[in-house]
Design a protein around this motif. Structure first.
Motif, short mmCIF file in Angstrom:
data_model
loop_
_atom_site.label_atom_id
_atom_site.label_comp_id
_atom_site.label_asym_id
_atom_site.label_seq_id
_atom_site.Cartn_x
_atom_site.Cartn_y
_atom_site.Cartn_z
N ARG A 41 -3.08 4.78 0.37
CA ARG A 41 -1.65 4.46 0.33
C ARG A 41 -0.81 5.48 1.10
O ARG A 41 -1.21 6.63 1.29
CB ARG A 41 -1.15 4.41 -1.12
N GLY A 86 0.80 -1.22 0.00
CA GLY A 86 0.00 0.00 0.00
C GLY A 86 0.82 1.26 0.00
O GLY A 86 0.39 2.29 0.52
N ASN A 87 2.02 1.22 -0.59
CA ASN A 87 2.85 2.42 -0.71
C ASN A 87 2.92 2.84 -2.17
O ASN A 87 2.74 2.02 -3.08
CB ASN A 87 4.27 2.15 -0.19
#
Length: 226
Positions: free
Chosen positions: A182, A128-129
């Motif tokens: 994110r 989630g980056n």
């Protein structure tokens, strides 16, 4: 106040006691002493740090200054530096910032089995980056992020001053569709730290140096349009 090679994350801290012990050990050797910084450079650094407003301390984080970073900053500021050397040194600075930026992302603990059958307790980054580069100078930082995270998603945004209002206006933006969920690494090599933090107090800036005279020629030199 200008921040060089920033990324939206935080930094580690050094142990002052360990630094003092290392300095004492180095002084005990018979090697000739090296002049780290001239008196003028030391005075300029002290002046730059003394004018930094207290409220910025929590949002503006600097990598610990060392001779390597100082030399790289010197080379990219030297007007005689060739474009090849400029790009090489800029990429090294960018890589340092990117690595420390990634070091601050959330992770979970995990245990893996080694080829010899032993257990190793380690960590793995949570999913989630993403990265977002501010065009166009910020695009210089994309490769450094991809070198560290091959599968990371990277968006782009173009911001320019409106001709009539002179206020910042978004002319182009392309983000991952779920960017709101994110952790975002916003990439731009040169910025005014004070104005950014005042307008966006929740953002955290990671940089290699804060200096009153920033290398504003970065984009032209890096992309060969100077």
């Amino acid at each position: 106040m200008e921040a060089d090679f920033p990324l939206s994350t935080i930094m580690p801290c050094q142990n002052p006691q360990q630094q003092q012990q290392q300095q004492q050990q180095q002084q005990s050797h018979t090697l000739p002493k090296q002049v780290r910084f001239t008196a003028a450079a030391a005075a300029a650094a002290a002046a730059a740090s003394s004018v930094e407003p207290e409220p910025l301390a929590a949002q503006l984080k600097l990598l610990p200054m060392n001779d390597q970073i100082r030399e790289l900053q010197t080379i990219i500021r030297d007007k005689t530096t060739s474009r090849g050397d400029f790009v090489f040194c800029a990429d090294r600075l960018i890589r340092l910032v990117v690595e420390e930026g990634l070091n601050q992302l959330p992770y979970t603990e995990c245990t893996v089995t080694t080829p010899t059958g032993h257990k190793y307790d380690g960590v793995k980054f949570e999913k989630g980056n993403c990265g977002v580069s501010i065009m166009r100078s910020g695009e210089a930082m994309e490769q450094g992020l991809r070198d560290c995270c091959r599968s990371i998603r990277i968006g782009k945004i173009l911001i320019q001053s409106d001709e009539e209002t002179q206020r910042a206006k978004v002319y182009y933006a392309k983000f991952p569709p779920d960017i709101y969920r994110r952790k975002v690494l916003l990439m731009y090599p040169i910025l005014s730290a004070k104005s950014i933090i005042e307008e966006f107090p929740e953002i955290t800036i990671l940089a290699t140096e804060v200096h009153p005279v920033a290398p504003t020629h970065f984009g032209q030199k890096y992309f060969g349009t100077d």
